[in-house]
Design a protein around this motif. Structure first.
Motif, PDB file in Angstrom:
ATOM      1  N   ASN A  45      38.362  40.225  39.520  1.00 30.41           N
ATOM      2  CA  ASN A  45      39.086  40.303  38.199  1.00 30.41           C
ATOM      3  C   ASN A  45      38.351  41.163  37.149  1.00 30.41           C
ATOM      4  N   ASP A  46      39.082  42.226  36.846  1.00 29.88           N
ATOM      5  CA  ASP A  46      38.189  42.985  35.971  1.00 29.88           C
ATOM      6  C   ASP A  46      38.731  42.840  34.575  1.00 29.88           C
ATOM      7  N   GLY A  47      38.012  41.864  34.027  1.00 38.04           N
ATOM      8  CA  GLY A  47      38.351  41.270  32.500  1.00 38.04           C
ATOM      9  C   GLY A  47      39.790  41.204  32.072  1.00 38.04           C
ATOM     10  N   SER A  48      40.538  40.570  32.884  1.00 36.61           N
ATOM     11  CA  SER A  48      42.203  40.444  32.673  1.00 36.61           C
ATOM     12  C   SER A  48      42.209  39.555  31.546  1.00 36.61           C
ATOM     13  N   ARG A  49      43.026  39.856  30.684  1.00 31.42           N
ATOM     14  CA  ARG A  49      43.463  38.990  29.572  1.00 31.42           C
ATOM     15  C   ARG A  49      44.487  37.969  29.577  1.00 31.42           C
ATOM     16  N   ASP A  50      45.210  38.320  30.685  1.00 30.38           N
ATOM     17  CA  ASP A  50      46.388  37.206  31.003  1.00 30.38           C
ATOM     18  C   ASP A  50      45.855  36.060  32.061  1.00 30.38           C
ATOM     19  N   LEU A  66      39.249  32.838  50.347  1.00 32.29           N
ATOM     20  CA  LEU A  66      39.399  33.750  49.063  1.00 32.29           C
ATOM     21  C   LEU A  66      38.291  33.597  48.436  1.00 32.29           C
ATOM     22  N   ASP A  67      37.556  34.336  48.111  1.00 36.81           N
ATOM     23  CA  ASP A  67      36.545  34.635  47.148  1.00 36.81           C
ATOM     24  C   ASP A  67      37.073  35.304  45.758  1.00 36.81           C
ATOM     25  N   TYR A  68      36.326  35.164  44.771  1.00 32.40           N
ATOM     26  CA  TYR A  68      36.472  36.291  43.724  1.00 32.40           C
ATOM     27  C   TYR A  68      35.298  36.377  42.865  1.00 32.40           C
ATOM     28  N   LEU A  69      35.313  37.631  42.202  1.00 31.97           N
ATOM     29  CA  LEU A  69      34.237  37.942  41.210  1.00 31.97           C
ATOM     30  C   LEU A  69      35.051  38.242  39.961  1.00 31.97           C
ATOM     31  N   SER A  70      34.531  37.802  38.761  1.00 34.04           N
ATOM     32  CA  SER A  70      35.220  37.839  37.527  1.00 34.04           C
ATOM     33  C   SER A  70      34.329  38.768  36.533  1.00 34.04           C
ATOM     34  N   PHE A  71      34.532  39.869  35.793  1.00 30.92           N
ATOM     35  CA  PHE A  71      33.975  40.636  35.028  1.00 30.92           C
ATOM     36  C   PHE A  71      34.019  40.010  33.592  1.00 30.92           C
ATOM     37  N   SER A  72      32.935  40.283  33.005  1.00 31.09           N
ATOM     38  CA  SER A  72      32.741  39.932  31.339  1.00 31.09           C
ATOM     39  C   SER A  72      33.991  40.528  30.304  1.00 31.09           C
TER      40      SER A  72
END
Ligand code: UDP
Ligand code: MG
Length: 310
Positions: A45-50, A66-72
């Motif tokens: 997740n590249d800093g989504s706003r939704d 399913l794994d995830y990484l989420s950017f700040s």
């Protein structure tokens, strides 16, 4: 059993994720049945706003594959791919868009090329730009022409960053630590036996493209600046040319004699000689700058694919 991680950058993709998940799970079942390949999914997740992150978390609750990484914040697709590669596991890695413009079902054919034909890297190449704005197509084509004429790293026209490759290729790409990343160029730079699979352009399933025209322009500039220092040689040629003109005028001046020549040759010698010298000096500085540029990138000097030693 061999394993594959699908790395998927996501930026404001709330509308695509349900369809994406349905499709990648369907394809992973086919990969398991046909090739005995077990799949994992790594969504970045590249800093989504939704509500992209919330949806990804809900999917993760349901499916431990399913794994995830989420950017700040939003760091851009290239950063998302880089992070995804760094955190991917398994024998093979695939990189694909979240909007289904990179049809996951092609992974079957891609994997077959690696498993049966001995390729290390299989990527998709668009055969038509149908559905794309004509102006965008024009600039895209011009970009490839320009890039391939000035850069030693050649790009295939229509190349996408939709690809499946071995862990070894992933490690090679990760060995290029540069900050200004341009995935298609990095893939091409590391080498390896590559196969291009043609496919028809597809519309994204939902949402809209994140690329503005200016964004694309900067991205293509990135592609050129990142792979060639050829433009740095321009002042060298310009300076050399100006000095030649000055030399010609000087010879003329000496030939006919200063009094018969009038003042124009004097001016040419003065102006072209001085500016030629400035340009040439700039060109010499640029030569060193170009060398430093490649040093600073910190790229490996070579990449070994095989050797007999442990
Ligand atoms: N993307 C991203 N960060 C961004 C822009 C895009 O992770 O800053 C992702 C996006 O979610 C999609 C992929 O990169 O999965 C391709 O983006 P998009 O569809 O907007 O590009 P296009 O297909 O128009 O080239
Ligand atoms: Mg897209």
């Amino acid at each position: 059993m061999s394993t594959l991680t699908m790395v998927i950058p996501c930026y404001n993709e709330e509308a695509s994720l349900a369809k994406l998940y349905a499709e990648i799970t369907r394809v992973s079942q086919l990969l398991l049945d046909e090739h005995g390949l077990s799949c994992r999914f790594l969504l970045v997740n590249d800093g989504s706003r939704d509500s992209t992150l919330a949806i990804i978390k809900a999917l993760r609750e349901r499916d431990p594959r399913l794994d995830y990484l989420s950017f700040s914040r939003n760091f851009g697709k290239e950063a998302a791919i880089y992070a995804g590669l760094q955190h991917s596991q398994g024998d093979f890695v695939a990189v694909l868009d979240a909007d289904l413009q990179h049809p996951p079902v092609m992974l079957l054919e891609m994997f077959a090329a690696i498993a049966n034909e001995g390729y290390d890297y299989v990527a998709a190449r668009r055969t038509s730009r149908r559905g794309e704005a004509p102006l965008r197509s024009f600039f895209a084509r011009s970009f490839y022409r320009l890039m391939n004429s000035v850069s030693p790293t050649k790009l295939v026209d229509g190349a996408t960053d939709f690809a499946l490759f071995t862990r070894q290729v992933a490690l090679a790409i990760l060995a290029l630590p540069e900050y200004n990343r341009f995935a298609k160029g990095l893939y091409a730079w590391v080498g390896y036996k590559t196969k291009w699979l043609p496919y028809e352009n597809v519309e994204r399933v939902a949402g809209s493209s994140k690329w503005s025209f200016v964004g694309l322009f900067h991205y293509s500039l990135q592609g050129i600046l990142g792979y060639t220092t050829a433009p740095l040689a321009l002042p060298l040629y310009l300076g050399g040319g100006l000095l030649l003109v000055a030399l010609g005028a000087l010879l003329y001046l000496l030939g006919v004699g200063p009094s018969a020549a009038g003042e124009r040759p004097f001016l040419i010698v003065l102006i072209c000689g001085c500016s030629g010298m400035v340009c040439l000096s700039l060109g010499i500085v640029a030569l060193y700058l170009g060398k430093m540029y490649w040093e600073i990138k910190g790229r490996p000097v070579y990449i070994i694919q095989e050797m007999s030693m442990e």
